[in-house]
Design a protein around this motif. Structure first.
Motif, PDB file in Angstrom:
ATOM      1  N   ASN A   1      49.028  13.647  33.085  1.00  0.00           N
ATOM      2  CA  ASN A   1      49.613  12.311  33.020  1.00  0.00           C
ATOM      3  C   ASN A   1      50.188  11.902  34.375  1.00  0.00           C
ATOM      4  OD1 ASN A   1      50.520   9.900  31.788  1.00  0.00           O
ATOM      5  ND2 ASN A   1      52.582  10.763  31.635  1.00  0.00           N
ATOM      6  N   LYS A   2      49.962  10.655  34.740  1.00  0.00           N
ATOM      7  CA  LYS A   2      50.479  10.120  35.997  1.00  0.00           C
ATOM      8  C   LYS A   2      51.306   8.878  35.663  1.00  0.00           C
ATOM      9  CE  LYS A   2      46.442  11.842  38.505  1.00  0.00           C
ATOM     10  NZ  LYS A   2      45.217  11.482  39.275  1.00  0.00           N
ATOM     11  N   PRO A   3      52.576   9.063  35.361  1.00  0.00           N
ATOM     12  CA  PRO A   3      53.404   7.940  34.903  1.00  0.00           C
ATOM     13  C   PRO A   3      53.529   6.804  35.909  1.00  0.00           C
ATOM     14  CG  PRO A   3      54.754   9.882  35.393  1.00  0.00           C
ATOM     15  CD  PRO A   3      53.329  10.329  35.420  1.00  0.00           C
ATOM     16  N   TRP A   4      53.237   7.093  37.163  1.00  0.00           N
ATOM     17  CA  TRP A   4      53.342   6.078  38.203  1.00  0.00           C
ATOM     18  C   TRP A   4      52.074   5.244  38.331  1.00  0.00           C
ATOM     19  CZ3 TRP A   4      49.292   7.385  41.219  1.00  0.00           C
ATOM     20  CH2 TRP A   4      48.903   8.739  41.220  1.00  0.00           C
ATOM     21  N   ALA A   5      51.023   5.625  37.619  1.00  0.00           N
ATOM     22  CA  ALA A   5      49.714   4.985  37.787  1.00  0.00           C
ATOM     23  C   ALA A   5      49.750   3.495  37.462  1.00  0.00           C
ATOM     24  CB  ALA A   5      48.675   5.692  36.924  1.00  0.00           C
ATOM     25  N   GLU A   6      50.437   3.127  36.398  1.00  0.00           N
ATOM     26  CA  GLU A   6      50.476   1.719  35.994  1.00  0.00           C
ATOM     27  C   GLU A   6      51.096   0.848  37.078  1.00  0.00           C
ATOM     28  OE1 GLU A   6      51.739  -1.041  32.160  1.00  0.00           O
ATOM     29  OE2 GLU A   6      52.182   1.106  32.163  1.00  0.00           O
ATOM     30  N   ASP A   7      52.177   1.333  37.687  1.00  0.00           N
ATOM     31  CA  ASP A   7      52.826   0.570  38.755  1.00  0.00           C
ATOM     32  C   ASP A   7      51.908   0.415  39.961  1.00  0.00           C
ATOM     33  OD1 ASP A   7      55.118   0.196  37.299  1.00  0.00           O
ATOM     34  OD2 ASP A   7      56.170   1.915  38.161  1.00  0.00           O
ATOM     35  N   LYS A   8      51.181   1.483  40.283  1.00  0.00           N
ATOM     36  CA  LYS A   8      50.284   1.409  41.444  1.00  0.00           C
ATOM     37  C   LYS A   8      49.136   0.443  41.179  1.00  0.00           C
ATOM     38  CE  LYS A   8      47.734   4.073  44.853  1.00  0.00           C
ATOM     39  NZ  LYS A   8      47.461   5.395  45.439  1.00  0.00           N
ATOM     40  N   LEU A   9      48.599   0.454  39.977  1.00  0.00           N
ATOM     41  CA  LEU A   9      47.528  -0.485  39.635  1.00  0.00           C
ATOM     42  C   LEU A   9      47.998  -1.925  39.809  1.00  0.00           C
ATOM     43  CD1 LEU A   9      46.078   1.227  36.428  1.00  0.00           C
ATOM     44  CD2 LEU A   9      44.979   1.110  38.677  1.00  0.00           C
ATOM     45  N   ALA A  10      49.245  -2.175  39.434  1.00  0.00           N
ATOM     46  CA  ALA A  10      49.805  -3.530  39.530  1.00  0.00           C
ATOM     47  C   ALA A  10      50.034  -3.958  40.972  1.00  0.00           C
ATOM     48  CB  ALA A  10      51.110  -3.599  38.745  1.00  0.00           C
ATOM     49  N   GLN A  11      50.121  -3.004  41.891  1.00  0.00           N
ATOM     50  CA  GLN A  11      50.373  -3.309  43.296  1.00  0.00           C
ATOM     51  C   GLN A  11      49.137  -3.807  44.035  1.00  0.00           C
ATOM     52  OE1 GLN A  11      52.092   0.228  45.012  1.00  0.00           O
ATOM     53  NE2 GLN A  11      53.834   0.222  43.592  1.00  0.00           N
ATOM     54  N   TYR A  12      47.963  -3.704  43.397  1.00  0.00           N
ATOM     55  CA  TYR A  12      46.724  -4.073  44.092  1.00  0.00           C
ATOM     56  C   TYR A  12      45.919  -5.090  43.275  1.00  0.00           C
ATOM     57  CZ  TYR A  12      47.690  -0.287  47.323  1.00  0.00           C
ATOM     58  OH  TYR A  12      48.272   0.519  48.270  1.00  0.00           O
ATOM     59  N   PRO A  13      46.468  -6.283  43.087  1.00  0.00           N
ATOM     60  CA  PRO A  13      45.760  -7.302  42.296  1.00  0.00           C
ATOM     61  C   PRO A  13      44.454  -7.754  42.937  1.00  0.00           C
ATOM     62  CG  PRO A  13      47.658  -8.254  43.421  1.00  0.00           C
ATOM     63  CD  PRO A  13      47.765  -6.768  43.592  1.00  0.00           C
ATOM     64  N   GLN A  14      44.299  -7.504  44.237  1.00  0.00           N
ATOM     65  CA  GLN A  14      43.040  -7.865  44.896  1.00  0.00           C
ATOM     66  C   GLN A  14      41.897  -6.964  44.458  1.00  0.00           C
ATOM     67  OE1 GLN A  14      45.582  -6.211  46.206  1.00  0.00           O
ATOM     68  NE2 GLN A  14      45.150  -5.378  48.256  1.00  0.00           N
ATOM     69  N   TYR A  15      42.238  -5.820  43.883  1.00  0.00           N
ATOM     70  CA  TYR A  15      41.219  -4.870  43.432  1.00  0.00           C
ATOM     71  C   TYR A  15      41.217  -4.665  41.921  1.00  0.00           C
ATOM     72  CZ  TYR A  15      41.040  -3.585  48.390  1.00  0.00           C
ATOM     73  OH  TYR A  15      40.913  -3.614  49.758  1.00  0.00           O
TER      74      TYR A  15
END
Length: 212
Positions: free
Chosen positions: A5-19
């Motif tokens: 599990n990578k609990p930080w993954a959701e936040d990182k995904l949200a940081q790159y709306p261009q991708y």
């Protein structure tokens, strides 16, 4: 194998709306606006860590690609590849394949790739296979007339059940290989699993099928 599990993954995904497309339902029927062109759109359902879709986008800059993966702890690796490559013709979606009709209209997608999908070997789980008839119906609803599915696996049982499912659905099988890496097929791009399994001596199966 259990995913870490990578609990930080959701936040990182949200940081790159261009991708990472956060609200794909808003773009149904308008994906050309997302990419800024009218190029064909190919999607990979179950993109995993992203090697295949990233290399495809590099090799075909005149085609738009979307990698679709449900597991945040997996798609985050695909995002890392995309951040490094900075490809304008590749996006990612963290959504369930069951809901593809919510995001794509008829003809929005020109081709569907299915690579090394979960085989769900037990008979009672057959409906979960991405080549089961209910999924074939979903793909048909987002592809144009005579749209294509390209499928690869190292699992013989899954390949055989996929051949039967696709044939029963009435699709046209335009290419079948029972040993892809020892065939004359040109331009194959390997996934992470494909490289791993083929190095172990596993045979790789591939098919291409077209809706009638």
């Amino acid at each position: 194998m259990r995913l870490r599990n990578k609990p930080w993954a959701e936040d990182k995904l949200a940081q790159y709306p261009q991708y990472v497309v956060a609200q794909p339902e808003l773009h149904k029927g308008k994906w050309h606006e997302v990419f800024g062109n009218n190029n064909p759109l190919y999607i990979e359902v179950g993109t995993g860590k992203g090697r295949f879709i990233t290399e495809m986008a590099k090799a075909h800059p005149d085609i738009n690609f979307i990698g679709i993966e449900l597991a945040k702890s997996v798609i985050i690796s695909a995002l890392d590849l995309l951040i490094e490559a900075e490809l304008p013709n590749l996006k990612l979606m963290n959504v369930n394949a069951n809901d593809l009709r919510d995001y794509f209209g008829k003809g929005d997608v020109n081709r569907v790739y299915l690579n090394f999908s979960d085989p769900w070997p037990k008979t009672r789980h057959a409906k979960r296979r991405l080549t089961y008839e209910t999924f074939l119906r979903v793909y048909e609803d987002i592809l144009p007339e005579k749209g294509e599915i390209h499928f690869k696996t190292d699992n013989q049982g899954l390949f055989e059940s996929s051949l039967m499912s696709i044939s029963r659905y009435g699709m046209l099988l335009t290419y079948v290989s029972l040993d892809l890496h020892n065939s004359d097929f040109q331009g194959n791009i390997m996934t992470e699993y494909e490289e791993k399994f083929s190095q172990k001596g596993n045979r790789i199966y591939r098919l291409e099928a077209q809706y009638r």
